[in-house]
Design an enzyme around this catalytic site. Structure first.
Site, PDB file in Angstrom:
ATOM      1  N   GLY A 109      76.192 136.720 105.625  1.00  0.00           N
ATOM      2  CA  GLY A 109      77.218 137.634 106.277  1.00  0.00           C
ATOM      3  C   GLY A 109      78.272 136.973 107.243  1.00  0.00           C
ATOM      4  N   ARG A 130      89.624 126.858 111.180  1.00  0.00           N
ATOM      5  CA  ARG A 130      90.680 125.982 111.518  1.00  0.00           C
ATOM      6  C   ARG A 130      90.311 124.761 112.402  1.00  0.00           C
ATOM      7  NH1 ARG A 130      93.051 126.699 116.715  1.00  0.00           N
ATOM      8  NH2 ARG A 130      95.166 126.380 117.026  1.00  0.00           N
ATOM      9  N   VAL A 181      87.649 122.840 112.048  1.00  0.00           N
ATOM     10  CA  VAL A 181      87.150 121.901 111.340  1.00  0.00           C
ATOM     11  C   VAL A 181      88.150 121.089 110.592  1.00  0.00           C
ATOM     12  CG1 VAL A 181      85.677 121.405 109.135  1.00  0.00           C
ATOM     13  CG2 VAL A 181      84.795 122.887 110.882  1.00  0.00           C
ATOM     14  N   ARG A 199      91.463 121.090 111.201  1.00  0.00           N
ATOM     15  CA  ARG A 199      92.149 120.115 112.017  1.00  0.00           C
ATOM     16  C   ARG A 199      91.670 119.090 112.829  1.00  0.00           C
ATOM     17  NH1 ARG A 199      96.756 124.868 114.112  1.00  0.00           N
ATOM     18  NH2 ARG A 199      97.556 125.157 112.155  1.00  0.00           N
ATOM     19  N   ARG A 234      76.790 135.638  99.031  1.00  0.00           N
ATOM     20  CA  ARG A 234      75.323 134.849  98.705  1.00  0.00           C
ATOM     21  C   ARG A 234      75.221 134.606  97.475  1.00  0.00           C
ATOM     22  NH1 ARG A 234      74.451 139.440 102.651  1.00  0.00           N
ATOM     23  NH2 ARG A 234      73.709 138.258 104.539  1.00  0.00           N
ATOM     24  N   ASP A 259      70.212 131.326 109.082  1.00  0.00           N
ATOM     25  CA  ASP A 259      69.395 130.371 108.948  1.00  0.00           C
ATOM     26  C   ASP A 259      69.139 130.022 107.483  1.00  0.00           C
ATOM     27  OD1 ASP A 259      68.460 133.245 108.940  1.00  0.00           O
ATOM     28  OD2 ASP A 259      66.390 132.633 108.921  1.00  0.00           O
ATOM     29  N   THR A 304      76.686 134.325 112.927  1.00  0.00           N
ATOM     30  CA  THR A 304      75.961 135.470 112.807  1.00  0.00           C
ATOM     31  C   THR A 304      76.142 136.477 113.970  1.00  0.00           C
ATOM     32  OG1 THR A 304      73.917 136.520 112.602  1.00  0.00           O
ATOM     33  CG2 THR A 304      74.038 134.195 113.353  1.00  0.00           C
ATOM     34  N   ILE A 305      76.453 137.853 113.797  1.00  0.00           N
ATOM     35  CA  ILE A 305      76.533 138.588 114.718  1.00  0.00           C
ATOM     36  C   ILE A 305      75.306 139.016 115.377  1.00  0.00           C
ATOM     37  CG2 ILE A 305      78.582 139.804 113.743  1.00  0.00           C
ATOM     38  CD1 ILE A 305      76.809 142.159 113.186  1.00  0.00           C
ATOM     39  N   ASP A 306      74.254 138.731 114.932  1.00  0.00           N
ATOM     40  CA  ASP A 306      73.025 139.156 115.565  1.00  0.00           C
ATOM     41  C   ASP A 306      72.260 138.223 116.684  1.00  0.00           C
ATOM     42  OD1 ASP A 306      72.730 141.160 114.009  1.00  0.00           O
ATOM     43  OD2 ASP A 306      71.923 140.312 112.170  1.00  0.00           O
ATOM     44  N   ASP A 312      70.580 135.492 116.431  1.00  0.00           N
ATOM     45  CA  ASP A 312      69.088 135.514 116.080  1.00  0.00           C
ATOM     46  C   ASP A 312      68.748 134.077 115.452  1.00  0.00           C
ATOM     47  OD1 ASP A 312      70.342 135.618 113.622  1.00  0.00           O
ATOM     48  OD2 ASP A 312      68.945 137.309 112.927  1.00  0.00           O
ATOM     49  N   GLY A 361      75.108 151.610 130.036  1.00  0.00           N
ATOM     50  CA  GLY A 361      74.138 152.520 130.817  1.00  0.00           C
ATOM     51  C   GLY A 361      73.109 153.479 130.090  1.00  0.00           C
ATOM     52  N   GLU A 412      69.015 148.751 114.443  1.00  0.00           N
ATOM     53  CA  GLU A 412      68.727 149.406 112.900  1.00  0.00           C
ATOM     54  C   GLU A 412      67.073 148.791 112.569  1.00  0.00           C
ATOM     55  OE1 GLU A 412      71.665 145.982 110.915  1.00  0.00           O
ATOM     56  OE2 GLU A 412      71.225 147.886 109.973  1.00  0.00           O
ATOM     57  N   HIS A 423      79.384 148.982 110.084  1.00  0.00           N
ATOM     58  CA  HIS A 423      79.989 147.750 109.668  1.00  0.00           C
ATOM     59  C   HIS A 423      81.129 147.687 110.804  1.00  0.00           C
ATOM     60  CE1 HIS A 423      77.620 147.298 106.212  1.00  0.00           C
ATOM     61  NE2 HIS A 423      77.995 146.167 106.383  1.00  0.00           N
ATOM     62  N   ARG A 473      81.172 144.334 112.539  1.00  0.00           N
ATOM     63  CA  ARG A 473      81.099 143.104 111.921  1.00  0.00           C
ATOM     64  C   ARG A 473      82.700 142.378 111.834  1.00  0.00           C
ATOM     65  NH1 ARG A 473      77.714 140.176 109.485  1.00  0.00           N
ATOM     66  NH2 ARG A 473      75.844 141.359 108.637  1.00  0.00           N
TER      67      ARG A 473
HETATM   68  P1  ADP Z   1      72.346 134.013 106.198  1.00  0.00           P
HETATM   69  O1  ADP Z   1      72.673 132.392 106.197  1.00  0.00           O
HETATM   70  O2  ADP Z   1      73.212 134.872 106.806  1.00  0.00           O
HETATM   71  O3  ADP Z   1      70.704 133.755 106.825  1.00  0.00           O
HETATM   72  P2  ADP Z   1      71.084 134.512 103.213  1.00  0.00           P
HETATM   73  O4  ADP Z   1      69.827 134.292 103.866  1.00  0.00           O
HETATM   74  O5  ADP Z   1      71.432 135.551 102.517  1.00  0.00           O
HETATM   75  O6  ADP Z   1      72.138 134.469 104.569  1.00  0.00           O
HETATM   76  O7  ADP Z   1      71.581 132.731 102.748  1.00  0.00           O
HETATM   77  C1  ADP Z   1      73.030 132.813 102.285  1.00  0.00           C
HETATM   78  C2  ADP Z   1      72.847 132.042 100.818  1.00  0.00           C
HETATM   79  O8  ADP Z   1      72.063 130.726 101.274  1.00  0.00           O
HETATM   80  C3  ADP Z   1      71.872 132.521  99.752  1.00  0.00           C
HETATM   81  O9  ADP Z   1      72.596 133.371  99.114  1.00  0.00           O
HETATM   82  C4  ADP Z   1      71.624 130.937  99.119  1.00  0.00           C
HETATM   83  O10 ADP Z   1      72.978 130.868  98.249  1.00  0.00           O
HETATM   84  C5  ADP Z   1      71.426 130.153 100.138  1.00  0.00           C
HETATM   85  N1  ADP Z   1      70.171 129.777 100.423  1.00  0.00           N
HETATM   86  C6  ADP Z   1      69.340 130.596 101.307  1.00  0.00           C
HETATM   87  N2  ADP Z   1      68.297 129.983 101.236  1.00  0.00           N
HETATM   88  C7  ADP Z   1      68.182 129.114 100.417  1.00  0.00           C
HETATM   89  C8  ADP Z   1      67.180 127.975 100.138  1.00  0.00           C
HETATM   90  N3  ADP Z   1      65.628 128.089 100.546  1.00  0.00           N
HETATM   91  N4  ADP Z   1      67.323 127.285  99.185  1.00  0.00           N
HETATM   92  C9  ADP Z   1      68.759 127.294  98.639  1.00  0.00           C
HETATM   93  N5  ADP Z   1      69.625 128.024  98.904  1.00  0.00           N
HETATM   94  C10 ADP Z   1      69.555 128.902  99.729  1.00  0.00           C
END
Ligand code: ADP
Length: 327
Positions: free
Chosen positions: A15, A25, A27, A29, A76, A107, A130-132, A134, A190, A227, A257, A260
């Site tokens: 996302g 930018r 990275v 520069r 993705r 992650d 990531t905006i979350d 997390d 609030g 959500e 959205h 985002r």
């Molecule tokens: P985020 O990075 O926001 O958590 P995703 O979980 O959708 O988003 O992962 C983004 C992309 O990273 C996936 O579409 C895929 O290309 C790659 N990816 C994620 N997990 C794996 C994995 N276990 N092995 C290889 N590529 C991965």
């Protein structure tokens, strides 16, 4: 002995989040400053698999620090989940002699990077975008501050109309797995109640507190819902409240959205710039396969394979503050 990097690639995956451009930018520069060739990889890992890679110059990243989204686009990529896809990606990088990568994402993207660098000899550095907010191991992620400020701005506007009409507004903010946006924006506007995935929703308590406020003629109420909250989100909550308190005028607003996009806040531009700079430093120093985090205002380097979604432990004190301040 450390392997010297000469040509590096940068990409955004998963996302998008505001501040990604500021990180790109930084990275580009910092890389050029250190005599590296820098390449932009389009649409996440898809650009690696499909060889959609462009040379970046200092001017390529002019006038982007203030823009949301990402000039490299993000995606993705299913093919990258398979060994064959990753091999193709590696061959494309090898043909251009790219020998280091900076990956902006969450992650999932970091797990992909870890797998890739275990299989092939290309070191990867992650930047948490990531905006979350997390991701465990960092106090900040690129995009959270902007997203939460967008939510606050929108909720303030909703409060005006809630106040004008004596209404209850249920506002749903983003956060499928994590309630940070809801918690921070709810306290800052609030809200009477904040519902998050980390805490079981107690519908009886919500109804009871609304009835109690009605008795006191406190009719303007805001409930902020993440959500991923377990009761079923804003619509479900509104339905049950309508059944139990039919005379309470209730409206639902799902922010969606808008959270985002938009111009990144000062904070997001700042952390993106610092993290981008340090990602290149990591590659130059031979500190490989980590993601860059900030803890207590200091840079931290966390192994990519330790990147996990963070569930916050909600201190009861935070919820107490919400209750006391909303009376
Ligand atoms: P985020 O990075 O926001 O958590 P995703 O979980 O959708 O988003 O992962 C983004 C992309 O990273 C996936 O579409 C895929 O290309 C790659 N990816 C994620 N997990 C794996 C994995 N276990 N092995 C290889 N590529 C991965």
């Amino acid at each position: 002995m450390k392997k010297k990097v000469n040509k590096i690639g940068v990409l955004c995956s998963g996302g998008d989040s505001p501040g990604m451009n500021a990180a790109i930018r930084a990275v580009v520069r910092t890389g050029i400053y250190n005599g590296l060739e820098v390449y932009g990889i389009m649409r996440g890992y898809s650009g690696m698999v499909e060889n959609d890679i462009i040379r970046m110059e200092s001017r390529s990243v002019a006038n982007i620090i203030q823009r949301g989204g990402t000039i490299l686009k993000t995606a993705r990529c299913k093919e990258f989940m398979e060994y064959e896809g990753r091999k193709k990606a590696y061959e494309n990088l090898k043909a251009r002699e790219i020998d280091g990568l900076v990956i902006l994402g969450g992650d999932g993207s970091f797990r992909g990077a870890q797998t890739f660098s275990n299989e092939f000899d290309i070191p990867c550095i992650g930047l948490p975008g990531t905006i979350d907010k997390d991701i465990a191991g960092t106090d900040f992620t690129i995009g959270f501050d902007t997203a939460v400020n967008t939510a606050v701005e929108a909720i303030d506007k909703i409060r005006d109309t809630a106040d004008a009409h004596d209404r209850l507004f249920i506002i749903e903010v983003m956060g499928r797995d994590a309630g940070y946006i809801a918690l921070h924006s709810g306290i800052s506007t609030g809200a009477e109640n904040i519902l998050i995935p980390e805490k079981k929703t107690d519908i009886n308590y919500i109804i009871e507190s609304l009835l109690e406020k009605e008795r006191r003629k406190k009719l303007v109420n805001l409930i902020v819902v993440a959500e991923g909250e377990d009761f079923g989100g804003a619509d479900e909550l509104a339905k049950v409240i309508k059944e139990k308190i039919p005379n309470l005028e209730t409206r639902v607003c799902i922010l969606g959205h808008i959270q985002r996009g938009g111009s990144p806040s000062c904070m997001d531009r700042l952390i993106a710039s610092r993290m981008g700079y340090h990602a290149v430093e990591c590659l130059l120093e031979g500190r490989h396969n980590v993601f860059v985090g900030i803890v207590n205002n200091r840079m931290h380097y966390i192994p990519l394979n330790e990147a996990v979604k963070k569930k916050q432990r909600i201190s009861e004190e935070w919820m107490k503050i919400v209750r006391i301040l909303a009376t």
